[in-house]
Design an enzyme around this catalytic site. Structure first.
Site, mmCIF file in Angstrom:
data_model
loop_
_atom_site.group_PDB
_atom_site.id
_atom_site.type_symbol
_atom_site.label_atom_id
_atom_site.label_comp_id
_atom_site.label_asym_id
_atom_site.label_seq_id
_atom_site.Cartn_x
_atom_site.Cartn_y
_atom_site.Cartn_z
ATOM 1 N N SER A 108 0.890 -1.129 -0.197
ATOM 2 C CA SER A 108 -0.044 0.038 -0.126
ATOM 3 C C SER A 108 0.919 1.082 0.134
ATOM 4 O O SER A 108 2.228 1.382 0.508
ATOM 5 C CB SER A 108 -0.808 0.126 1.309
ATOM 6 O OG SER A 108 -1.446 1.215 1.493
ATOM 7 N N SER A 109 0.187 2.299 -0.503
ATOM 8 C CA SER A 109 1.187 3.457 -0.566
ATOM 9 C C SER A 109 1.503 4.153 0.883
ATOM 10 O O SER A 109 2.212 5.099 0.777
ATOM 11 C CB SER A 109 0.473 4.603 -1.556
ATOM 12 O OG SER A 109 -0.654 4.961 -0.998
ATOM 13 N N CYS A 110 0.793 3.534 2.010
ATOM 14 C CA CYS A 110 1.004 4.256 3.204
ATOM 15 C C CYS A 110 2.341 3.729 3.799
ATOM 16 O O CYS A 110 2.428 4.386 4.935
ATOM 17 C CB CYS A 110 -0.309 4.000 4.042
ATOM 18 S SG CYS A 110 -0.576 2.107 4.532
ATOM 19 N N TYR A 137 -0.726 -0.842 10.211
ATOM 20 C CA TYR A 137 -0.912 -1.146 8.687
ATOM 21 C C TYR A 137 0.520 -1.298 7.985
ATOM 22 O O TYR A 137 0.736 -2.098 7.241
ATOM 23 C CB TYR A 137 -1.984 -0.691 8.337
ATOM 24 C CG TYR A 137 -2.353 -1.028 6.721
ATOM 25 C CD1 TYR A 137 -2.816 -2.384 6.758
ATOM 26 C CD2 TYR A 137 -2.230 -0.287 5.694
ATOM 27 C CE1 TYR A 137 -3.197 -2.899 5.458
ATOM 28 C CE2 TYR A 137 -2.600 -0.628 4.452
ATOM 29 C CZ TYR A 137 -3.033 -1.939 4.302
ATOM 30 O OH TYR A 137 -3.343 -2.615 2.929
ATOM 31 N N LYS A 141 2.792 -3.882 6.059
ATOM 32 C CA LYS A 141 3.006 -4.006 4.823
ATOM 33 C C LYS A 141 4.689 -3.966 4.590
ATOM 34 O O LYS A 141 5.080 -4.443 3.593
ATOM 35 C CB LYS A 141 2.213 -2.866 4.123
ATOM 36 C CG LYS A 141 0.811 -3.180 4.154
ATOM 37 C CD LYS A 141 0.342 -4.502 3.312
ATOM 38 C CE LYS A 141 -1.033 -4.866 3.238
ATOM 39 N NZ LYS A 141 -0.994 -6.187 2.651
ATOM 40 N N HIS A 180 -12.984 3.352 3.157
ATOM 41 C CA HIS A 180 -12.188 4.466 2.491
ATOM 42 C C HIS A 180 -13.044 5.608 2.149
ATOM 43 O O HIS A 180 -14.104 5.367 1.861
ATOM 44 C CB HIS A 180 -11.237 3.896 1.399
ATOM 45 C CG HIS A 180 -10.300 3.126 1.779
ATOM 46 N ND1 HIS A 180 -10.411 1.521 1.571
ATOM 47 C CD2 HIS A 180 -9.055 3.243 2.213
ATOM 48 C CE1 HIS A 180 -9.323 1.145 2.011
ATOM 49 N NE2 HIS A 180 -8.529 2.024 2.677
#
Ligand code: GFB
Length: 308
Positions: A108-110, A137, A141, A180
């Site tokens: 994920s981009s987070c 999270y 990841k 989201h």
């Protein structure tokens, strides 16, 4: 991959996994091994090992994860780190032990530092502190990415990772507490139009910027990477464009025809100020997104307008 290769799509009932399955079927792949979470709890190491020992898949798309929006990430912090770490550890290790030919892990981009320069290049990973609302999270990841790298380095495993931007599309979560922003706003505007409400309230200031990609584009990128990419470095997957949350709300307002006003609930967090991926590496490898946000929003609207 051969058209008859045995493919395990982990998380095939989720938004990402179901899109990957649709894309693979469309491309002519026929031999799938699938398990719902009720049939196989991926947090259970013994059960995962039994599954891999019995089924021996050739290829694995690891799309199973505990996911959610900013509120869910912030509140269910223990579940987000535990579930995701367990799923990744069990599936990636079993893929190594039971001789999977290639595995694609989805992140994920987070994963990037909250204040990293924009657009986010792959090399910015682990150069600064994370966004607090989704740190558990993101840590999970990042661990998944690092597992794929470590297994490749030590065992020569062909494990690769893709980091998608914020996604939307069929089988999204429309629960207003845990979803989201895009499905949440789609639902709020559809309901407000239907019930003639005076206003729709969006969380935060509306100033944060996000990049949104249709999940069918992500699924196409996953197939592309499985067939054409085999390197240690994970790749960003995005559209290369972003909008503010207020702009997103205005686009959805226009599609639904809502006539009332947009209000802000600033007691809710904004999260990361901006999260735009630099997609030049994937573009150089030969892939780019096709579905524009306007087109994707229309597709989602048509899909769900009668559901609420
Ligand atoms: O999509 P979202 O929940 O996740 O929120 P993140 C994006 C932005 O939209 C935030 C605002 O600034 C929210 O405050 N927003 C406005 C809303 N109205 C709403 C609403 O009604 N619902 C929601 N959910 N947001 C998540 C991460 O971050 O995104 C995960 O927590 C993951 O780790 C995922 O990376 C893709 O983009 O902020």
């Amino acid at each position: 991959m051969e058209k008859t290769s045995k493919i395990y799509v982990a998380g095939h009932r989720g938004m990402v996994g179901s899109a990957i399955l649709r894309r693979l079927r469309k491309a002519g792949f026929t031999h799938f091994v699938l398990r719902t979470s009720a049939e196989l709890d991926l947090r259970d190491q013994a059960a995962v090992n039994r599954f891999f020992e019995t089924e021996r898949p050739d290829y694995v798309f690891l799309a199973a994860a505990k996911v959610g929006g900013i509120h869910a990430n912030n509140v269910y912090r223990a579940e987000f780190i535990y579930d995701n770490l367990m799923i990744e550890t069990n599936v990636i290790h079993a893929a190594h032990v039971y001789g999977v030919k290639k595995l694609l892990f989805l992140g994920s981009s987070c994963i990037y530092p909250k204040m990293a320069p924009q657009p986010l290049k792959e090399e910015y990973l682990l150069t600064g502190a994370l966004e607090p609302t989704n740190e558990p999270y993101a840590i999970a990841k990042i661990a998944g990415i690092k597992m794929c790298e470590a297994y490749r380095a030590q065992y020569g495993s062909r494990f690769i990772s893709a980091m998608p931007t914020n996604l939307y599309g069929p089988n999204d979560n429309y629960d207003l507490e845990t979803s989201h922003v895009l499905p949440a706003l789609m639902r709020k505007f559809i309901e407000a139009t239907k019930y003639d409400a005076p206003a729709v309230t969006i969380w935060g200031t509306g100033a944060p910027r996000r990049e949104f990609m249709h999940v069918d584009d992500l699924a196409d990128a996953c197939l592309f990477m499985m067939e054409h990419y085999d390197e240690a470095l994970f790749l960003n997957v995005g559209t290369g464009r972003d909008v503010s949350i207020l702009e997103l709300a205005q686009k959805i307002k226009a599609i639904t025809g809502f006539q009332g006003e947009i209000r802000h609930d600033t007691s809710k967090p904004d999260g990361t100020p901006r999260k735009l991926l630099d997609v030049s590496r994937l573009k150089a490898a030969g892939w780019q997104a096709r579905i524009s946000l306007d087109e994707g929003l229309r597709m989602v609207y048509e899909d769900v307008k009668d559901k609420f």
